[in-house]
Design an enzyme around this catalytic site. Structure first.
Site, mmCIF file in Angstrom:
data_model
loop_
_atom_site.group_PDB
_atom_site.id
_atom_site.type_symbol
_atom_site.label_atom_id
_atom_site.label_comp_id
_atom_site.label_asym_id
_atom_site.label_seq_id
_atom_site.Cartn_x
_atom_site.Cartn_y
_atom_site.Cartn_z
ATOM 1 N N ASP A 35 0.829 -1.208 0.000
ATOM 2 C CA ASP A 35 0.000 0.000 0.000
ATOM 3 C C ASP A 35 0.863 1.259 0.000
ATOM 4 O O ASP A 35 2.044 1.231 0.363
ATOM 5 C CB ASP A 35 -0.909 0.019 1.228
ATOM 6 N N LYS A 56 -3.895 2.769 -2.495
ATOM 7 C CA LYS A 56 -5.244 3.328 -2.496
ATOM 8 C C LYS A 56 -5.231 4.536 -1.574
ATOM 9 O O LYS A 56 -5.064 4.403 -0.372
ATOM 10 C CB LYS A 56 -6.271 2.294 -2.014
ATOM 11 N N MET A 168 -9.325 9.547 8.765
ATOM 12 C CA MET A 168 -9.779 10.116 7.492
ATOM 13 C C MET A 168 -10.788 11.244 7.708
ATOM 14 O O MET A 168 -11.813 11.325 7.038
ATOM 15 C CB MET A 168 -10.374 9.011 6.600
#
Length: 259
Positions: A35, A56, A168
């Protein structure tokens, strides 16, 4: 050879936070699907492996999840030792559960290896204890970004009495503030905003629920970052412990003895 995939958490960034089990899986790997948020320094543990970037990131061009599934399946069926290396913990907002379910549905054995999640590591680096007797009875991990854009039960979170760790959430600070205030969380609730958890460039901004959006703008807070919302974000661990003990009626001598 039987098909198997390791879903491994690389931790929040500091390569020294890798577990011994993660290192063993990397040492045995033939293929590593990595990642974006994984520190490339951890790849020294798999010098013989083929490294495939399948990052991602929110707001950026990302590798489709279906393609990642097919890659893992292809190499596993070739008898290769496959490691899917994820930032943080694979089962904390890392899609580890859905990947494991998909692979097992296609006859692939899966082993999950935990990693230290950014919310824990970032808080610890700032001397914040996410739980603390007399101050915070628990911790709740949530993400402000959902696949279907559905809303969290912010009222329940505001009334939970736990430390909130929000992933996030940088792009949604205004919404988070509005929802938590509407849910009854006090306007002066302490907030710590922690960027690049556990890395040498980690930064933190201390604020409160009312001012956090403006303070984050002035601080130029950027992703990846986590928010720690609750009384424990007010000050460092030793100060919070002393405050908790004093609140429970423990005198100065006893506080010194407990240190």
């Amino acid at each position: 050879m039987s098909a198997k995939v390791w879903l491994v958490g690389a931790g929040p960034g500091d390569p020294e936070l890798l577990t011994l089990k993660a290192v063993r899986a990397l040492n045995e790997a033939d293929v590593v699907l990595i990642d974006d948020l994984v520190n490339e320094a951890v790849l020294e543990h798999c010098p013989q492996a083929r490294i495939i970037a399948v990052g991602k990131r929110g707001g950026c061009r990302s590798t489709p999840q279906a393609f990642i599934h097919r890659l893992m399946l292809r190499y596993a069926r070739q008898g290769k030792c496959v490691v899917r290396l994820k930032g943080g913990d694979p089962c904390i907002f890392g899609r580890g559960g859905e990947e494991a379910q998909w692979l097992r549905g296609h006859g692939v054995d899966v082993e999950l290896v935990n990693g230290i999640t950014a919310g824990l590591a970032g808080a610890t680096q700032c001397d914040i204890s996410l739980t603390l007797r007399g101050v915070a009875r628990g911790v709740t991990l949530v993400t402000a970004h959902t696949q279907d854009d559905s809303e969290l039960n912010w009222h329940a979170l505001a009334q939970s009495g736990t430390t909130l760790v929000i992933y996030m959430g940088v792009a949604k600070l205004g919404d988070i503030r509005r929802q938590l205030l509407a849910g009854g969380l006090a306007a002066d609730t302490p907030v710590a905003m922690i960027e690049n958890a556990s890395l040498p460039q980690q930064r933190e901004c201390r604020s409160d629920l009312t001012a956090m959006q403006e303070d984050a703008h002035e601080f130029q807070l950027k992703s990846p970052a986590i928010l720690v919302i609750g009384a424990v974000a007010a000050c460092a661990t030793d100060e919070m412990q002393a405050a908790a003990l004093w609140k429970r009626g423990v005198g100065t001598q006893e506080i010194e003895q407990s240190a």
